[in-house]
Motif scaffolding. Structure first.
Motif, PDB file in Angstrom:
ATOM      1  N   LEU A 123       0.894  -1.187   0.001  1.00  0.00           N
ATOM      2  CA  LEU A 123      -0.078   0.100   0.091  1.00  0.00           C
ATOM      3  C   LEU A 123       0.787   1.259   0.098  1.00  0.00           C
ATOM      4  N   SER A 183       1.714   4.926   0.725  1.00  0.00           N
ATOM      5  CA  SER A 183       1.288   5.918   1.496  1.00  0.00           C
ATOM      6  C   SER A 183       2.114   7.226   1.017  1.00  0.00           C
ATOM      7  N   ARG A 229       3.833   0.585   2.248  1.00  0.00           N
ATOM      8  CA  ARG A 229       3.950  -0.269   3.309  1.00  0.00           C
ATOM      9  C   ARG A 229       3.324  -1.715   2.995  1.00  0.00           C
ATOM     10  N   ILE A 240       1.261  -4.906   4.036  1.00  0.00           N
ATOM     11  CA  ILE A 240       0.171  -5.298   5.061  1.00  0.00           C
ATOM     12  C   ILE A 240      -0.055  -6.752   4.839  1.00  0.00           C
ATOM     13  N   TYR A 284      -6.421  -4.369  14.044  1.00  0.00           N
ATOM     14  CA  TYR A 284      -5.240  -3.930  13.463  1.00  0.00           C
ATOM     15  C   TYR A 284      -3.872  -4.362  14.375  1.00  0.00           C
ATOM     16  N   ILE A 334       0.567  -4.852  10.081  1.00  0.00           N
ATOM     17  CA  ILE A 334       1.293  -3.805   9.657  1.00  0.00           C
ATOM     18  C   ILE A 334       2.843  -3.992   9.764  1.00  0.00           C
ATOM     19  N   ILE A 345      -2.868   4.973   9.506  1.00  0.00           N
ATOM     20  CA  ILE A 345      -3.680   4.115   9.701  1.00  0.00           C
ATOM     21  C   ILE A 345      -5.238   4.747   9.512  1.00  0.00           C
ATOM     22  N   GLU A 370      -5.251   6.327   5.475  1.00  0.00           N
ATOM     23  CA  GLU A 370      -5.002   5.574   4.268  1.00  0.00           C
ATOM     24  C   GLU A 370      -5.184   4.003   4.564  1.00  0.00           C
ATOM     25  N   LEU A 371      -4.825   3.566   5.445  1.00  0.00           N
ATOM     26  CA  LEU A 371      -4.863   2.013   5.690  1.00  0.00           C
ATOM     27  C   LEU A 371      -6.603   1.606   6.119  1.00  0.00           C
ATOM     28  N   LYS A 372      -6.996   2.385   7.056  1.00  0.00           N
ATOM     29  CA  LYS A 372      -8.480   2.002   7.358  1.00  0.00           C
ATOM     30  C   LYS A 372      -9.210   2.123   6.254  1.00  0.00           C
ATOM     31  N   TYR A 415      -8.811   1.823   3.160  1.00  0.00           N
ATOM     32  CA  TYR A 415      -8.679   0.881   2.279  1.00  0.00           C
ATOM     33  C   TYR A 415      -9.145  -0.377   2.710  1.00  0.00           C
ATOM     34  N   GLN A 474      -1.471   0.100  -5.566  1.00  0.00           N
ATOM     35  CA  GLN A 474      -1.543  -1.318  -4.545  1.00  0.00           C
ATOM     36  C   GLN A 474      -1.594  -2.610  -5.306  1.00  0.00           C
TER      37      GLN A 474
END
Lengths: 292, 292
Positions: A41, A43, A50, A52, A72, A106, A149, A152-154, A156, B26
């Motif tokens: 991913l 960032s 990153r 994941i 997480y 992560i 987080i 971007e991550l959450k 996604y 991604q």
């Protein structure tokens, strides 16, 4: 009557046939353990890509629209398989003490940078580490890591998987420190927090001072928190264990409304074996019966 | 020295790689968890083909000829991933409290047939189940099942993997019963035995009578045994828990030389959650420090 040579020959042929038949019969295939994936991913917040790990529960054929809580996990490379196995087993139909869950691990790039709340050169024993190439450099990037987080991550995960609005943040050591920091500064991000042997020693117990400031006596914080430590601080005469006792005493004294917490002490475990019983106990505590 | 053309070519390749990596935003790939395999092993002893899960530790590049103890697990389909993850984690270089290990999970075909020592129709509460299609039929095939392990499975594993002459037999419930039966009747087969909530109730406590007969007071048996139970027998007023207490008391009274044993009671766990802490504690007990 058979002569001895043909008798030996016959035995050899039979033996050969036996082994041939049995050799072709054995079959080896790979064991497909789980439905886990590796996501790369990019960032913008952290200006790097990153890695994941994502573990997704086995599909429930009776309920294709089922949604799942998300855990997480910091230090993904260390405890991702553990948490995936724990949640798979404990949510199995014949065990069924927690819900099926998505695990988002992560993987670290610069661990100290991401998981510490302040820039500091104060080491484990409270002394400054003035070396130019200290392992503690860089540090203090936890705020930006939580932004990654959150922004971007959450998003996604929520847009690609069937998630429930119940999120857990879990970490060990620096990851435990980051988990408590997040609870204190961004409690809206997660519903439950797990801190296994959090490194409260960081920057001369910065987090204990922050907790005292942020948690208002008699205030309200509708969250669940599990924290623990092991033989650290007894085996090495650091402040590790007394810091945990102080934090536990502080939480008890503050009587924060809605804050469900449990502190477990594992004196027989080391810093590295403790995650096995502690993550188990944490999951059981968060989903104390009945969970549905 | 590199000529200018090859230098340009090299730069172009690097540039291409750079843009390729960054252009793909991604990226999702499968997560390859372990080196586990599924073996289909035809058995002459059992007259059927058995499915076996085999987990092999990650290769140790510093020691390609390394050998490993083997843990044979009954009810392979239930606890194979758990034992694989536990042994992987606990033997990791930075945890390192047990050796790396091979896990051999035996998947059931006719579970009650294979894992019970006698033919019986006496149920969990000591009453005869006279129904023609009782779930207890067929039963009493544990002797033959152990013969399969001894004559077919173990030779296969020893000839295809780098094994150490240290073998552990592990089971839960009927698998725990089978583990204790094996210790009493074929102690030479394994060095250590794990019995998580063994079904001692089988055939009106047949195994307790057998243990009393086989274990000579002051005799010698150079083995390691871990056994445990959970809330059974308290939650359901059966003899489950008192049977375990009787067995523990018997072992203490017999003072068998060389028999290292530990009994753990988990009153807060159920029959199905108990394997998680119990298999962990069993591994830690077998390899009580220092293991090397």
């Amino acid at each position: 009557m058979m002569n001895p040579i043909s008798r030996v020959a016959k035995s050899l042929v039979l033996l050969f046939m036996f082994f041939t038949l049995h050799a072709t019969a054995q079959k080896i295939t790979p064991y497909l353990q789980t439905t886990s994936q590796v996501l790369e991913l990019p960032s913008r917040v952290l200006n790097e890509t990153r890695t994941i790990y994502i573990h997704y529960p086995k599909a429930d054929s009776t309920n294709p629209n089922k949604t799942y809580p998300v855990l997480y996990l910091m230090d993904g490379e260390s405890h991702f398989e553990m948490l995936s196995q724990y949640t798979d087993y404990l949510s199995r139909w014949d065990v069924n003490v927690i819900p099926q869950m998505i695990i988002v691990g992560i993987v670290n790039t610069k661990r100290t940078r991401d998981l510490t709340p302040t820039e500091s050169i104060i080491n484990y024993f409270g002394q400054p580490d003035t070396s130019r190439v200290s392992w503690m450099k860089p540090s203090g990037g936890n705020e930006r890591f939580l932004q990654f987080i959150r922004e971007e991550l959450k998003p996604y995960v929520d847009s690609h998987y069937k998630t429930q609005p119940y999120n857990i943040l879990a970490g060990h050591s620096f990851g435990g420190l980051a988990s408590v920091y997040c609870l204190l500064t961004h409690p809206e991000m997660f519903q439950a927090y797990i801190a296994v042997s959090p490194s409260f020693w960081w920057d001369r117990e910065y987090i204990l001072k922050l907790a005292d400031q942020k948690l208002k006596k008699g205030g309200s914080l509708n969250k669940t928190l599990f924290f623990s430590d092991a033989s650290e601080g007894v085996s090495d005469s650091s402040t590790f264990h007394t810091n945990l006792l102080k934090f536990d005493a502080m939480l008890k004294a503050k009587t924060v409304i809605g804050l469900r917490f449990e502190y477990n002490y594992y004196p027989k475990e080391t810093h590295m074996t403790e995650p096995m019983p502690a993550f188990y106990d944490a999951l059981r505590f968060i989903y104390k019966a009945p969970y549905k």
